[in-house]
Design a protein around this motif. Structure first.
Motif, PDB file in Angstrom:
ATOM      1  N   PHE A  53       0.822  -1.207   0.000  1.00 47.28           N
ATOM      2  CA  PHE A  53       0.000   0.000   0.000  1.00 47.28           C
ATOM      3  C   PHE A  53       0.858   1.261   0.000  1.00 47.28           C
ATOM      4  CE2 PHE A  53      -3.108  -2.942   2.125  1.00 47.28           C
ATOM      5  CZ  PHE A  53      -3.872  -3.112   0.988  1.00 47.28           C
ATOM      6  N   ILE A  54       2.009   1.214   0.645  1.00 52.57           N
ATOM      7  CA  ILE A  54       2.918   2.371   0.623  1.00 52.57           C
ATOM      8  C   ILE A  54       3.436   2.604  -0.795  1.00 52.57           C
ATOM      9  CG2 ILE A  54       5.192   3.170   1.381  1.00 52.57           C
ATOM     10  CD1 ILE A  54       4.589   1.899   4.099  1.00 52.57           C
ATOM     11  N   ILE A  55       3.832   1.531  -1.476  1.00 53.26           N
ATOM     12  CA  ILE A  55       4.326   1.666  -2.853  1.00 53.26           C
ATOM     13  C   ILE A  55       3.211   2.156  -3.779  1.00 53.26           C
ATOM     14  CG2 ILE A  55       5.192   0.363  -4.839  1.00 53.26           C
ATOM     15  CD1 ILE A  55       7.331   1.055  -2.773  1.00 53.26           C
ATOM     16  N   LEU A  56       2.001   1.640  -3.603  1.00 52.25           N
ATOM     17  CA  LEU A  56       0.882   2.124  -4.415  1.00 52.25           C
ATOM     18  C   LEU A  56       0.632   3.611  -4.178  1.00 52.25           C
ATOM     19  CD1 LEU A  56      -1.699  -0.790  -4.171  1.00 52.25           C
ATOM     20  CD2 LEU A  56      -0.440  -0.043  -6.190  1.00 52.25           C
ATOM     21  N   PHE A  57       0.696   4.025  -2.911  1.00 52.13           N
ATOM     22  CA  PHE A  57       0.499   5.434  -2.574  1.00 52.13           C
ATOM     23  C   PHE A  57       1.593   6.299  -3.198  1.00 52.13           C
ATOM     24  CE2 PHE A  57       1.345   8.996   0.335  1.00 52.13           C
ATOM     25  CZ  PHE A  57       0.144   9.670   0.192  1.00 52.13           C
ATOM     26  N   LEU A  58       2.854   5.866  -3.088  1.00 50.71           N
ATOM     27  CA  LEU A  58       3.957   6.633  -3.672  1.00 50.71           C
ATOM     28  C   LEU A  58       3.895   6.635  -5.195  1.00 50.71           C
ATOM     29  CD1 LEU A  58       6.874   5.599  -1.315  1.00 50.71           C
ATOM     30  CD2 LEU A  58       5.647   7.773  -1.383  1.00 50.71           C
ATOM     31  N   PHE A  59       3.470   5.515  -5.771  1.00 50.94           N
ATOM     32  CA  PHE A  59       3.304   5.468  -7.223  1.00 50.94           C
ATOM     33  C   PHE A  59       2.233   6.459  -7.670  1.00 50.94           C
ATOM     34  CE2 PHE A  59       1.523   3.526 -11.114  1.00 50.94           C
ATOM     35  CZ  PHE A  59       2.663   3.574 -11.891  1.00 50.94           C
ATOM     36  N   TYR A  60       1.172   6.561  -6.883  1.00 53.99           N
ATOM     37  CA  TYR A  60       0.123   7.539  -7.191  1.00 53.99           C
ATOM     38  C   TYR A  60       0.660   8.962  -7.074  1.00 53.99           C
ATOM     39  CZ  TYR A  60      -3.997  10.413  -6.721  1.00 53.99           C
ATOM     40  OH  TYR A  60      -4.913  11.407  -6.869  1.00 53.99           O
ATOM     41  N   LYS A  61       1.481   9.212  -6.066  1.00 56.63           N
ATOM     42  CA  LYS A  61       2.012  10.561  -5.861  1.00 56.63           C
ATOM     43  C   LYS A  61       3.058  10.940  -6.923  1.00 56.63           C
ATOM     44  CE  LYS A  61      -0.146  12.134  -2.348  1.00 56.63           C
ATOM     45  NZ  LYS A  61      -1.068  13.237  -2.519  1.00 56.63           N
ATOM     46  N   PHE A  62       3.958  10.008  -7.252  1.00 63.83           N
ATOM     47  CA  PHE A  62       5.027  10.315  -8.208  1.00 63.83           C
ATOM     48  C   PHE A  62       4.538  10.284  -9.654  1.00 63.83           C
ATOM     49  CE2 PHE A  62       8.083   8.443  -4.924  1.00 63.83           C
ATOM     50  CZ  PHE A  62       8.278   9.672  -4.343  1.00 63.83           C
ATOM     51  N   LYS A  63       3.552   9.445  -9.943  1.00 60.98           N
ATOM     52  CA  LYS A  63       2.988   9.289 -11.284  1.00 60.98           C
ATOM     53  C   LYS A  63       4.010   8.778 -12.308  1.00 60.98           C
ATOM     54  CE  LYS A  63      -1.039  11.855 -10.719  1.00 60.98           C
ATOM     55  NZ  LYS A  63      -1.393  11.472  -9.405  1.00 60.98           N
ATOM     56  N   ARG A  64       5.115   8.238 -11.830  1.00 57.58           N
ATOM     57  CA  ARG A  64       6.146   7.684 -12.712  1.00 57.58           C
ATOM     58  C   ARG A  64       6.641   6.376 -12.123  1.00 57.58           C
ATOM     59  NH1 ARG A  64      10.783  11.645 -13.872  1.00 57.58           N
ATOM     60  NH2 ARG A  64      11.430   9.743 -14.903  1.00 57.58           N
ATOM     61  N   PHE A  65       6.712   5.354 -12.947  1.00 57.28           N
ATOM     62  CA  PHE A  65       7.175   4.051 -12.465  1.00 57.28           C
ATOM     63  C   PHE A  65       8.692   3.969 -12.400  1.00 57.28           C
ATOM     64  CE2 PHE A  65       6.723   3.910 -16.990  1.00 57.28           C
ATOM     65  CZ  PHE A  65       7.906   3.345 -17.398  1.00 57.28           C
ATOM     66  N   ASP A  66       9.402   4.946 -12.992  1.00 55.70           N
ATOM     67  CA  ASP A  66      10.860   4.897 -13.013  1.00 55.70           C
ATOM     68  C   ASP A  66      11.492   5.909 -12.064  1.00 55.70           C
ATOM     69  OD1 ASP A  66      10.024   7.066 -14.467  1.00 55.70           O
ATOM     70  OD2 ASP A  66      11.543   6.855 -16.020  1.00 55.70           O
ATOM     71  N   ASN A  67      10.740   6.386 -11.092  1.00 59.51           N
ATOM     72  CA  ASN A  67      11.273   7.312 -10.103  1.00 59.51           C
ATOM     73  C   ASN A  67      12.317   6.586  -9.245  1.00 59.51           C
ATOM     74  OD1 ASN A  67      11.514   8.813  -7.586  1.00 59.51           O
ATOM     75  ND2 ASN A  67       9.816  10.026  -8.373  1.00 59.51           N
ATOM     76  N   LYS A  68      13.461   7.231  -9.014  1.00 57.39           N
ATOM     77  CA  LYS A  68      14.553   6.582  -8.280  1.00 57.39           C
ATOM     78  C   LYS A  68      14.180   6.292  -6.825  1.00 57.39           C
ATOM     79  CE  LYS A  68      17.403   6.807 -11.743  1.00 57.39           C
ATOM     80  NZ  LYS A  68      16.513   6.904 -12.856  1.00 57.39           N
ATOM     81  N   ILE A  69      13.381   7.159  -6.210  1.00 55.41           N
ATOM     82  CA  ILE A  69      12.951   6.906  -4.827  1.00 55.41           C
ATOM     83  C   ILE A  69      12.083   5.651  -4.788  1.00 55.41           C
ATOM     84  CG2 ILE A  69      11.594   7.820  -2.911  1.00 55.41           C
ATOM     85  CD1 ILE A  69      12.436  10.621  -3.844  1.00 55.41           C
ATOM     86  N   LEU A  70      11.187   5.534  -5.739  1.00 54.42           N
ATOM     87  CA  LEU A  70      10.326   4.354  -5.827  1.00 54.42           C
ATOM     88  C   LEU A  70      11.147   3.097  -6.089  1.00 54.42           C
ATOM     89  CD1 LEU A  70       7.250   3.727  -5.803  1.00 54.42           C
ATOM     90  CD2 LEU A  70       7.349   3.848  -8.271  1.00 54.42           C
ATOM     91  N   LEU A  71      12.133   3.211  -6.986  1.00 52.87           N
ATOM     92  CA  LEU A  71      12.981   2.062  -7.296  1.00 52.87           C
ATOM     93  C   LEU A  71      13.867   1.658  -6.118  1.00 52.87           C
ATOM     94  CD1 LEU A  71      14.043   2.841 -10.961  1.00 52.87           C
ATOM     95  CD2 LEU A  71      12.436   1.107 -10.157  1.00 52.87           C
ATOM     96  N   PHE A  72      14.173   2.605  -5.223  1.00 56.04           N
ATOM     97  CA  PHE A  72      14.921   2.274  -4.018  1.00 56.04           C
ATOM     98  C   PHE A  72      14.016   1.643  -2.965  1.00 56.04           C
ATOM     99  CE2 PHE A  72      16.363   3.480   0.241  1.00 56.04           C
ATOM    100  CZ  PHE A  72      17.582   2.831   0.267  1.00 56.04           C
ATOM    101  N   LEU A  73      12.802   2.153  -2.839  1.00 52.57           N
ATOM    102  CA  LEU A  73      11.904   1.662  -1.791  1.00 52.57           C
ATOM    103  C   LEU A  73      11.307   0.291  -2.095  1.00 52.57           C
ATOM    104  CD1 LEU A  73      10.037   4.888  -0.698  1.00 52.57           C
ATOM    105  CD2 LEU A  73      11.730   3.583   0.576  1.00 52.57           C
ATOM    106  N   ILE A  74      11.193  -0.067  -3.364  1.00 50.55           N
ATOM    107  CA  ILE A  74      10.622  -1.381  -3.693  1.00 50.55           C
ATOM    108  C   ILE A  74      11.478  -2.518  -3.128  1.00 50.55           C
ATOM    109  CG2 ILE A  74      10.135  -2.978  -5.602  1.00 50.55           C
ATOM    110  CD1 ILE A  74       8.975  -0.580  -7.100  1.00 50.55           C
ATOM    111  N   PRO A  75      12.794  -2.564  -3.381  1.00 52.30           N
ATOM    112  CA  PRO A  75      13.570  -3.653  -2.758  1.00 52.30           C
ATOM    113  C   PRO A  75      13.691  -3.507  -1.242  1.00 52.30           C
ATOM    114  CG  PRO A  75      14.982  -2.349  -4.199  1.00 52.30           C
ATOM    115  CD  PRO A  75      13.600  -1.827  -4.336  1.00 52.30           C
ATOM    116  N   LEU A  76      13.695  -2.270  -0.747  1.00 48.28           N
ATOM    117  CA  LEU A  76      13.781  -2.083   0.696  1.00 48.28           C
ATOM    118  C   LEU A  76      12.518  -2.602   1.388  1.00 48.28           C
ATOM    119  CD1 LEU A  76      15.435  -0.879   3.056  1.00 48.28           C
ATOM    120  CD2 LEU A  76      14.141   1.227   2.710  1.00 48.28           C
TER     121      LEU A  76
END
Length: 160
Positions: A53-76
């Motif tokens: 749910f956190i990743i879905l929320f951040l994906f909604y906020k960033f609106k980009r699947f290639d955001n570096k913060i998102l790419l760091f948080l997914i494996p974390l």
């Protein structure tokens, strides 16, 4: 914690669907499925699926699947819990695959996203191993972890 998770689900459904009816329907469906469908209380604690749910929320906020913060948080966040981590990684990679198949993602961009996802995964695992070694602890045996995961997967397959 349940309230926060349910509120986050309601918020995501409301923002994506832009409908109060669908968001309330989804909200009550989640409550009914999680609480009333099981005999011994909720089927999964709120912390179990919180990373998704956190990743879905951040994906909604960033609106980009290639955001570096998102790419760091997914494996974390995939290290949070085994089954939610597997669902998070496989779901994200499958989404990339579908975007590539539909032509909304170029091959170059796909390789770039997979590279950064792999890089951040190795960086996080390396940081965990280094921290264990610096503190005088035994390093995490990932081969044993995957063996245990395979063993439980075979047991569950036998149960089906």
């Amino acid at each position: 914690m349940y309230f926060a998770e349910y509120l986050l689900c309601f918020y995501l459904i409301k923002k994506v669907s832009r409908s109060w009816l669908f968001s309330l329907l989804g909200f009550f469906s989640i409550i009914i499925i999680n609480n009333l469908a099981s005999t011994y209380g909720p089927q999964a604690g709120p912390l179990r699926w919180l990373p998704i749910f956190i990743i879905l929320f951040l994906f909604y906020k960033f609106k980009r699947f290639d955001n570096k913060i998102l790419l760091f948080l997914i494996p974390l966040l995939s290290l949070w819990n085994m089954d939610s981590g597997i669902a998070l990684m496989v779901g994200y990679l499958f989404t990339l695959f579908l975007l590539f198949l539909t032509g909304k993602l170029s091959f170059k961009k796909l390789l770039s996203v997979i590279f950064f996802l792999t890089f951040f995964s190795i960086l996080i695992v390396g940081t965990i191993q280094s921290t264990h070694l610096l503190l005088g602890l035994k390093p995490v045996d990932f081969f044993k972890l995957f063996h245990i995961l395979r063993k439980y997967a075979l047991i569950c397959t036998g149960m089906v």
